[in-house]
Design a protein around this motif. Structure first.
Motif, PDB file in Angstrom:
ATOM      1  N   TYR A  56       0.778  -1.106   0.074  1.00 10.82           N
ATOM      2  CA  TYR A  56       0.194  -0.019   0.135  1.00 10.82           C
ATOM      3  C   TYR A  56       0.998   1.252   0.079  1.00 10.82           C
ATOM      4  O   TYR A  56       0.452   2.421  -0.736  1.00 10.82           O
ATOM      5  CB  TYR A  56      -1.051   0.082   1.196  1.00 10.82           C
ATOM      6  CG  TYR A  56      -1.702   1.292   1.343  1.00 10.82           C
ATOM      7  CD1 TYR A  56      -2.848   1.634   0.402  1.00 10.82           C
ATOM      8  CD2 TYR A  56      -1.303   2.237   2.267  1.00 10.82           C
ATOM      9  CE1 TYR A  56      -3.548   2.530   0.929  1.00 10.82           C
ATOM     10  CE2 TYR A  56      -1.983   3.437   2.419  1.00 10.82           C
ATOM     11  CZ  TYR A  56      -3.211   3.594   1.749  1.00 10.82           C
ATOM     12  OH  TYR A  56      -3.880   4.732   1.846  1.00 10.82           O
ATOM     13  N   ARG A  64      -0.402  14.880   3.461  1.00 13.77           N
ATOM     14  CA  ARG A  64      -0.742  14.367   4.974  1.00 13.77           C
ATOM     15  C   ARG A  64       0.054  15.310   6.084  1.00 13.77           C
ATOM     16  O   ARG A  64      -0.563  15.399   6.875  1.00 13.77           O
ATOM     17  CB  ARG A  64       0.006  12.833   5.360  1.00 13.77           C
ATOM     18  CG  ARG A  64      -0.963  11.714   4.670  1.00 13.77           C
ATOM     19  CD  ARG A  64      -0.469  10.522   5.103  1.00 13.77           C
ATOM     20  NE  ARG A  64      -1.132   9.359   4.441  1.00 13.77           N
ATOM     21  CZ  ARG A  64      -0.536   8.898   3.255  1.00 13.77           C
ATOM     22  NH1 ARG A  64       0.410   9.343   2.611  1.00 13.77           N
ATOM     23  NH2 ARG A  64      -1.243   8.153   2.698  1.00 13.77           N
ATOM     24  N   CYS A 114      -9.431   5.532  10.286  1.00  8.42           N
ATOM     25  CA  CYS A 114      -9.261   4.679   9.303  1.00  8.42           C
ATOM     26  C   CYS A 114      -7.764   4.750   8.846  1.00  8.42           C
ATOM     27  O   CYS A 114      -7.285   5.263   7.770  1.00  8.42           O
ATOM     28  CB  CYS A 114      -9.929   5.125   7.821  1.00  8.42           C
ATOM     29  SG  CYS A 114     -11.767   4.957   8.029  1.00  8.42           S
ATOM     30  N   ASP A 119      -8.756   1.098  12.488  1.00  9.87           N
ATOM     31  CA  ASP A 119      -9.043   0.932  11.303  1.00  9.87           C
ATOM     32  C   ASP A 119      -9.525  -0.668  11.362  1.00  9.87           C
ATOM     33  O   ASP A 119      -9.179  -1.272  12.369  1.00  9.87           O
ATOM     34  CB  ASP A 119      -7.787   0.892  10.500  1.00  9.87           C
ATOM     35  CG  ASP A 119      -8.116   0.559   8.884  1.00  9.87           C
ATOM     36  OD1 ASP A 119      -7.581   1.733   8.364  1.00  9.87           O
ATOM     37  OD2 ASP A 119      -8.502  -0.415   8.348  1.00  9.87           O
ATOM     38  N   ALA A 123     -15.315   2.218  11.872  1.00 10.65           N
ATOM     39  CA  ALA A 123     -15.570   3.584  12.014  1.00 10.65           C
ATOM     40  C   ALA A 123     -16.908   3.969  12.259  1.00 10.65           C
ATOM     41  O   ALA A 123     -17.284   4.991  12.983  1.00 10.65           O
ATOM     42  CB  ALA A 123     -15.232   4.442  10.685  1.00 10.65           C
ATOM     43  N   GLY A 129      -7.437  10.233   6.752  1.00  9.94           N
ATOM     44  CA  GLY A 129      -6.747  10.362   5.480  1.00  9.94           C
ATOM     45  C   GLY A 129      -7.225   9.307   4.511  1.00  9.94           C
ATOM     46  O   GLY A 129      -7.155   8.513   4.752  1.00  9.94           O
ATOM     47  N   PHE A 130      -8.151   9.702   3.646  1.00  8.54           N
ATOM     48  CA  PHE A 130      -8.310   8.834   2.340  1.00  8.54           C
ATOM     49  C   PHE A 130      -9.199   7.575   2.961  1.00  8.54           C
ATOM     50  O   PHE A 130      -9.359   6.422   2.585  1.00  8.54           O
ATOM     51  CB  PHE A 130      -7.267   8.401   1.505  1.00  8.54           C
ATOM     52  CG  PHE A 130      -6.385   9.557   1.197  1.00  8.54           C
ATOM     53  CD1 PHE A 130      -6.617  10.537  -0.073  1.00  8.54           C
ATOM     54  CD2 PHE A 130      -5.165   9.676   2.006  1.00  8.54           C
ATOM     55  CE1 PHE A 130      -5.733  11.454  -0.069  1.00  8.54           C
ATOM     56  CE2 PHE A 130      -4.091  10.792   1.678  1.00  8.54           C
ATOM     57  CZ  PHE A 130      -4.488  11.580   0.404  1.00  8.54           C
TER      58      PHE A 130
HETATM   59  C1  LIG Z   1      -6.970   4.330   1.471  1.00  7.42           C
HETATM   60  S1  LIG Z   1      -6.898   3.777   3.158  1.00  7.42           S
HETATM   61  C2  LIG Z   1      -6.257   5.180   4.067  1.00  7.42           C
HETATM   62  C3  LIG Z   1      -5.381   4.624   5.125  1.00  7.42           C
HETATM   63  C4  LIG Z   1      -4.327   5.753   5.650  1.00  7.42           C
HETATM   64  N1  LIG Z   1      -5.272   6.699   6.326  1.00  7.42           N
HETATM   65  C5  LIG Z   1      -3.751   6.909   4.879  1.00  7.42           C
HETATM   66  O1  LIG Z   1      -3.542   8.056   4.808  1.00  7.42           O
HETATM   67  O2  LIG Z   1      -2.890   6.140   3.849  1.00  7.42           O
HETATM   68  C6  LIG Z   1      -8.354   3.661   3.758  1.00  7.42           C
HETATM   69  C7  LIG Z   1      -8.382   2.908   5.083  1.00  7.42           C
HETATM   70  O3  LIG Z   1      -9.790   3.033   5.575  1.00  7.42           O
HETATM   71  C8  LIG Z   1     -10.010   1.714   6.153  1.00  7.42           C
HETATM   72  N2  LIG Z   1     -11.639   1.496   6.281  1.00  7.42           N
HETATM   73  C9  LIG Z   1     -12.366   1.464   5.231  1.00  7.42           C
HETATM   74  N3  LIG Z   1     -13.854   1.511   6.075  1.00  7.42           N
HETATM   75  C10 LIG Z   1     -13.639   1.341   7.255  1.00  7.42           C
HETATM   76  C11 LIG Z   1     -14.490   1.222   8.075  1.00  7.42           C
HETATM   77  N4  LIG Z   1     -15.842   1.056   8.165  1.00  7.42           N
HETATM   78  N5  LIG Z   1     -14.049   1.097   9.554  1.00  7.42           N
HETATM   79  C12 LIG Z   1     -12.479   1.443   9.728  1.00  7.42           C
HETATM   80  N6  LIG Z   1     -11.757   1.430   8.816  1.00  7.42           N
HETATM   81  C13 LIG Z   1     -11.973   1.423   7.665  1.00  7.42           C
HETATM   82  C14 LIG Z   1      -9.442   0.840   5.296  1.00  7.42           C
HETATM   83  O4  LIG Z   1      -9.325  -0.415   6.052  1.00  7.42           O
HETATM   84  C15 LIG Z   1      -8.110   1.416   4.783  1.00  7.42           C
HETATM   85  O5  LIG Z   1      -7.007   1.038   5.619  1.00  7.42           O
END
Ligand SMILES: C[S@@+](CC[C@H](N)C(=O)[O-])C[C@H]1O[C@@H](n2cnc3c(N)ncnc32)[C@H](O)[C@@H]1O
Length: 242
Positions: free
Chosen positions: A31, A47, A66, A88, A114, A130-131
């Motif tokens: 990732y 970030r 997340c 997460d 979340a 973030g994202f």
């Molecule tokens: C694109 S990544 C972003 C990770 C990090 N915040 C970054 O800046 O790179 C999105 C993250 O959101 C998490 N995510 C998505 N839906 C979620 C949920 N319902 N509850 C908790 N985490 C969630 C995913 O597991 C993933 O790790």
């Protein structure tokens, strides 16, 4: 037409959470590399700017929502956060980032959804995401959770790719996300479908201003800011007192 593979989440469908979780667990080991390559290194700069936008909240107790591979959590600790709670629901994403910390770093890493955070009311000074929220179905539940755990006057910063406005931004962003991202993301991670989902999820998401008004509905006064280049946006908000 773009037909998603069986395990690929469908953006906009309410039951996509298990597929989203599986997808992030799949791409977790690569990732960070994919992020750096696809954003040409800009992701870390975005970030850092998001962390600064937290203002004084960044030195208190901060929830990294997340949190993924914990890049924002690392930056928060480097900025002097008293404590970081990194949440997460994809355990492999968290595990892939855990090497960024030592035993003395004030971080609590939790595998949590979340939409249902195991965190006390009014207990955090700041929230950064973030994202992440783009991927969360029933977004209103996650935003209500943010308002519940944030102390009155606390700050939330959301960094994400929102639906672009205007013909040229849509064309440029859509072309990059449709052509380059799945190909390069697929080569790096071995999961091209996960990177096809990125574009779908942006198309199915709010514009930055619409997102700010969703925060308003849960009691958070928020404003959208465009980043450079204007493909990413940052939403800054504060929970109303009382
Ligand atoms: C694109 S990544 C972003 C990770 C990090 N915040 C970054 O800046 O790179 C999105 C993250 O959101 C998490 N995510 C998505 N839906 C979620 C949920 N319902 N509850 C908790 N985490 C969630 C995913 O597991 C993933 O790790």
């Amino acid at each position: 037409m773009n037909v998603p593979a069986p395990n690929t989440p469908v953006a906009g469908s309410e039951d996509r959470a298990p597929a989203v979780r599986a997808m992030f667990n799949d791409i977790a080991p690569k990732y960070d590399t994919a992020n750096r390559v696809l954003s040409l290194g800009l992701d870390q700069w975005w970030r850092r700017r998001a962390i600064k936008a937290l203002g004084e909240s960044r030195t208190g107790v901060v929830l990294d929502l997340c949190a993924g591979t914990l890049d924002l959590s690392r930056m928060l600790i480097d900025e002097g956060a008293t404590r970081v709670i990194a949440a997460d629901f994809a355990e492999d994403m968290l595990a892939s980032g855990s090497h960024k910390f030592t035993d003395v770093d004030p971080i609590e890493i939790m595998c949590a959804d979340a939409r249902e955070l195991p965190i006390e009311d009014n207990s955090v000074d700041g929230i950064i995401c973030g994202f992440g929220l783009r991927n969360v179905p029933e977004l209103h539940r996650a935003l209500a959770e943010c308002a519940r755990v944030l102390r009155p006057g606390g700050t939330i910063v959301v960094l994400d790719f929102f639906q672009p406005i205007g013909f040229i931004p849509r064309l440029l962003q859509g072309t990059y996300n449709r052509l380059i991202v799945p190909t390069v993301g697929g080569i790096i991670t071995g999961f091209g479908d996960a990177y096809r989902y990125l574009n779908q999820s942006i198309d199915a998401f709010y514009t930055a201003d619409e997102f700010a008004s969703q925060l308003h509905d849960v009691g958070i006064e928020a404003k959208a800011h465009s980043m450079f280049p204007p493909v990413a946006h940052m939403i800054e908000g504060q929970l109303r007192n009382g």
